[in-house]
Each structure stands twice: as C-alpha cells, then as structure tokens.
Design an enzyme around this catalytic site. Sequence first.
Site, mmCIF file in Angstrom:
data_model
loop_
_atom_site.group_PDB
_atom_site.id
_atom_site.type_symbol
_atom_site.label_atom_id
_atom_site.label_comp_id
_atom_site.label_asym_id
_atom_site.label_seq_id
_atom_site.Cartn_x
_atom_site.Cartn_y
_atom_site.Cartn_z
ATOM 1 N N CYS A 1 -4.136 2.454 1.279
ATOM 2 C CA CYS A 1 -3.063 3.153 2.001
ATOM 3 C C CYS A 1 -2.410 4.166 1.074
ATOM 4 O O CYS A 1 -2.536 4.070 -0.127
ATOM 5 C CB CYS A 1 -1.947 2.196 2.420
ATOM 6 S SG CYS A 1 -2.485 0.802 3.395
ATOM 7 N N ARG B 1 3.319 7.163 6.000
ATOM 8 C CA ARG B 1 2.182 6.603 5.267
ATOM 9 C C ARG B 1 0.888 6.790 6.051
ATOM 10 O O ARG B 1 0.902 7.036 7.260
ATOM 11 C CB ARG B 1 2.439 5.131 5.046
ATOM 12 C CG ARG B 1 2.586 4.276 6.338
ATOM 13 C CD ARG B 1 1.407 3.419 6.729
ATOM 14 N NE ARG B 1 0.915 2.561 5.702
ATOM 15 C CZ ARG B 1 1.442 1.369 5.379
ATOM 16 N NH1 ARG B 1 2.476 0.906 6.050
ATOM 17 N NH2 ARG B 1 0.913 0.643 4.426
ATOM 18 N N ASN C 1 -1.187 -2.473 0.458
ATOM 19 C CA ASN C 1 -2.009 -3.536 -0.110
ATOM 20 C C ASN C 1 -1.953 -3.537 -1.638
ATOM 21 O O ASN C 1 -1.952 -2.474 -2.256
ATOM 22 C CB ASN C 1 -3.448 -3.321 0.338
ATOM 23 C CG ASN C 1 -4.043 -4.577 0.876
ATOM 24 O OD1 ASN C 1 -3.351 -5.389 1.484
ATOM 25 N ND2 ASN C 1 -5.330 -4.773 0.646
HETATM 26 C C1 LIG Z 1 -3.786 -4.474 5.324
HETATM 27 C C2 LIG Z 1 -2.632 -3.475 5.343
HETATM 28 C C3 LIG Z 1 -2.747 -2.598 4.125
HETATM 29 C C4 LIG Z 1 -3.830 -1.585 4.314
HETATM 30 C C5 LIG Z 1 -4.715 -1.553 3.135
HETATM 31 O O1 LIG Z 1 -4.296 -1.251 2.032
HETATM 32 N N1 LIG Z 1 -5.975 -1.924 3.380
HETATM 33 C C6 LIG Z 1 -6.969 -1.986 2.333
HETATM 34 C C7 LIG Z 1 -7.635 -3.341 2.413
HETATM 35 S S1 LIG Z 1 -8.495 -3.581 0.922
HETATM 36 O O2 LIG Z 1 -7.529 -3.587 -0.182
HETATM 37 O O3 LIG Z 1 -9.463 -2.471 0.796
HETATM 38 O O4 LIG Z 1 -9.171 -4.896 1.072
HETATM 39 C C8 LIG Z 1 -1.266 -4.176 5.335
HETATM 40 C C9 LIG Z 1 -0.109 -3.164 5.321
HETATM 41 C C10 LIG Z 1 1.071 -3.843 6.032
HETATM 42 C C11 LIG Z 1 0.579 -5.275 6.260
HETATM 43 C C12 LIG Z 1 1.281 -6.129 7.324
HETATM 44 C C13 LIG Z 1 2.779 -6.219 7.002
HETATM 45 C C14 LIG Z 1 3.497 -7.162 7.973
HETATM 46 C C15 LIG Z 1 2.871 -8.572 7.949
HETATM 47 C C16 LIG Z 1 3.117 -9.252 6.629
HETATM 48 C C17 LIG Z 1 2.575 -10.685 6.653
HETATM 49 O O5 LIG Z 1 2.810 -11.281 5.399
HETATM 50 C C18 LIG Z 1 1.079 -10.651 6.916
HETATM 51 C C19 LIG Z 1 0.754 -9.927 8.192
HETATM 52 C C20 LIG Z 1 1.353 -8.494 8.277
HETATM 53 C C21 LIG Z 1 1.163 -8.041 9.744
HETATM 54 C C22 LIG Z 1 0.658 -7.529 7.304
HETATM 55 C C23 LIG Z 1 -0.869 -7.410 7.557
HETATM 56 C C24 LIG Z 1 -1.554 -6.479 6.546
HETATM 57 O O6 LIG Z 1 -1.503 -7.028 5.269
HETATM 58 C C25 LIG Z 1 -0.902 -5.078 6.534
HETATM 59 C C26 LIG Z 1 -1.210 -4.388 7.851
#
Ligand SMILES: C[C@H](CCC(=O)NCCS(=O)(=O)O)[C@H]1CC[C@H]2[C@@H]3CC[C@@H]4C[C@H](O)CC[C@]4(C)[C@H]3C[C@H](O)[C@]12C
Length: 323
Positions: free
Chosen positions: A2, A16, A79
């Site tokens: 992100c 973002r 993340n």
């Molecule tokens: C995954 C996303 C980051 C994107 C990213 O960077 N992707 C690379 C993946 S990789 O690094 O390549 O493997 C992040 C960003 C915001 C996050 C939510 C925040 C609220 C809530 C918090 C709770 O505790 C858990 C569930 C929850 C819905 C979260 C889910 C997930 O974590 C979200 C979507």
Amino acid sequence: MCTGLSFTTHDHYFGRNLDLEFSYNETVTVIPRNFQFEFRKLAPLSTHFAMVGMATISDGYPLYYDGTNEKGLSMAGLNFPGNADYKPEAHGKTNVAPFEFVPWVLGQFETIAEVKAALVDLNLVDIQFSENFPLSPLHWIISDKTQSITVESVKSGLRVYDNPYGVLTNNPTFDIQSFNMNNYMHLSIDPPEKNFSRELEFDTYSRGMGAIGLPGDLSSASRFAKAVFTKMNSVSGESESESISQFFQILGSAAQQRGCVRIGDKFEITIYSSCCNTDKGIYYYTTYENSQITGVDMRQEDLDANDLVAYPLVKGQQINMMN
Ligand SMILES: C[C@H](CCC(=O)NCCS(=O)(=O)O)[C@H]1CC[C@H]2[C@@H]3CC[C@@H]4C[C@H](O)CC[C@]4(C)[C@H]3C[C@H](O)[C@]12C
C-alpha cells in the site's frame, strides 16, 4: 502493499492506495458523533468526532482501513508483516486493539500534537476482532494539516516517528525507510550535471535524466522512494479539481497493475485509491476498474445521528460516450 499520502495545496488532502489480491467488501463509511464505539479494554465512546473513511463493516462495527475526522485529522493502516508486534494487556496503559486504533484516534483528537501526547500511554494489545478477522500486521500514518507521524508497534515497543515526507508504504521499519532516502539525494527534476569524469563527454539526450536511478519496481522500499520524490517535487494548482487530480497522479506513481506482482495464482492490484479533502470532509476514490472519481461528502449526512452510513463502492468503468 500500500501507499499512504498526505498533501496540502489550499486545502489538505489525505489518502492511500490499497494494494491487495482480494477485497473484503469495503465501503465508504460515515460514523456520526453519537455512534456508540465499544472498546475491548476501555470505556465506550458514546459521543466523539464524526468520521468518514474506507471500512469493512462486521457485526455493525466499522473496521477502518483509513479515514478522516470532522477536524481534519486523518489516519491509514498499511501492511507491516514480520515487524508489527502487538502486546499483551498492560495495566496502567491505554490498551487499544489494532482494529480499534483508527476510531480511538479519529474519535478523540484534532491535531498531531494531541495524538502524540496520548500515544505516550498507548499499548497496542494483541486482541483480534473475531475469528474471521485475525490480527493483521499494520503500521499507521497519521496526519493533520501541518504534519504527519508514523506509528509502529514492534518487538522493542511502540515507536512514534515524525514523518516529514507525508508518505508511508510497508516494510522495512520507518527508520530504515528514512535512512534509505540518503541513497537518492542526487536525484533531480533538472537535467544532470556532469560529475562523472572530466575526460568523457556526455549528452543529456532526454528530458527526465536528472532522476535516473529512481526505482520503478513495486517493492515497498522502491514505492516509498518513488512516492516521496513525486510528492516532494509535486506542483499543483489550488483548486479542488487541480488538487485531487494531482493527488491521484502522485498515488498513481506507486500503483500496481495486474500481472506485475504474483501472489500464488492471483496478482496484487491497486484495489482502490482514495483522496479525502480533510478540510471539507469529502472522501473521493477510484477503483482498479473505475477511473471516474466517486465522492462521499460526510457533511451531507446527519452527523448527530447514531447509526453509521455505508456506501458500497462503484466498481465498474463509467464511460462518457460521445456518440
Ligand atoms: C491487507 C491490507 C493492507 C494491504 C497490503 O499492504 N497488502 C499487501 C499484502 S502483502 O504484504 O503483500 O502480503 C490491510 C490494510 C487495512 C487492513 C484492515 C484494517 C481494519 C481491520 C483490522 C483487523 O485487525 C483485521 C481486519 C481489518 C479489516 C484489516 C484487514 C487488512 O489487514 C487490511 C485491509
């Protein structure tokens, strides 16, 4: 991966890219002042600042990825795998679960100075929202109109950094991201000067050669350098149209196109890009397949209400056919 961004023209803007290989059914969610916010280890907040942002709603609770409150304070979770380390409950501390962190900050504070003061007692406690939403490893960028900070809960404890770039991506830790910027100090928006050798001739055969060496790959360290270079050199008009256009262009410099990053049998893409005018409380976004900007104006809602309002994302292309 992100990329988070804070940007000021006449107004202040915050948003973002959310890059992922799937989506959690996120919606643009407005929380009015009298929505009852429960906390696992703290007293509920029954009145608080109103906020708007991107959230997944589960059991009536908004799990915010990013948002802005009515005072213009903004925050995004990105993340932070391998580095995020949440702690057991600590007595005498303010124990906030990671999923509660956005509402806890945006519900109560107006400025970074206030947030910094409250963070002194913060303990990000290792409580997951539910079976369906386990703890996810995050770090955060928090911004007001004049400054940004980065918050990281790591093995050694809670770290709060001033973030002079107003940019955040993912790993490594923010101190290392900042240190890496030293490697790019020679980059320039102007044509390069010849320092290589007095004995050789060089030709500036193209525009843009001053920034040769700026990374173009999609790793988080590279997106950080790319987004910082683009943002710090960015020139924008002050109108709403010019400002949000420039904001989405800066985010575009770090966006992910389907096919370039493989995750198993899927590919990571920029699921949405957001840009909130934090002075007006208008949340704009585009999605991977919808290049038209969609907006939600929090002040069009009854901000003294109790119930949240959620707008599902408009995800298909909106094409302006001319014949
Ligand atoms: C995954 C996303 C980051 C994107 C990213 O960077 N992707 C690379 C993946 S990789 O690094 O390549 O493997 C992040 C960003 C915001 C996050 C939510 C925040 C609220 C809530 C918090 C709770 O505790 C858990 C569930 C929850 C819905 C979260 C889910 C997930 O974590 C979200 C979507």
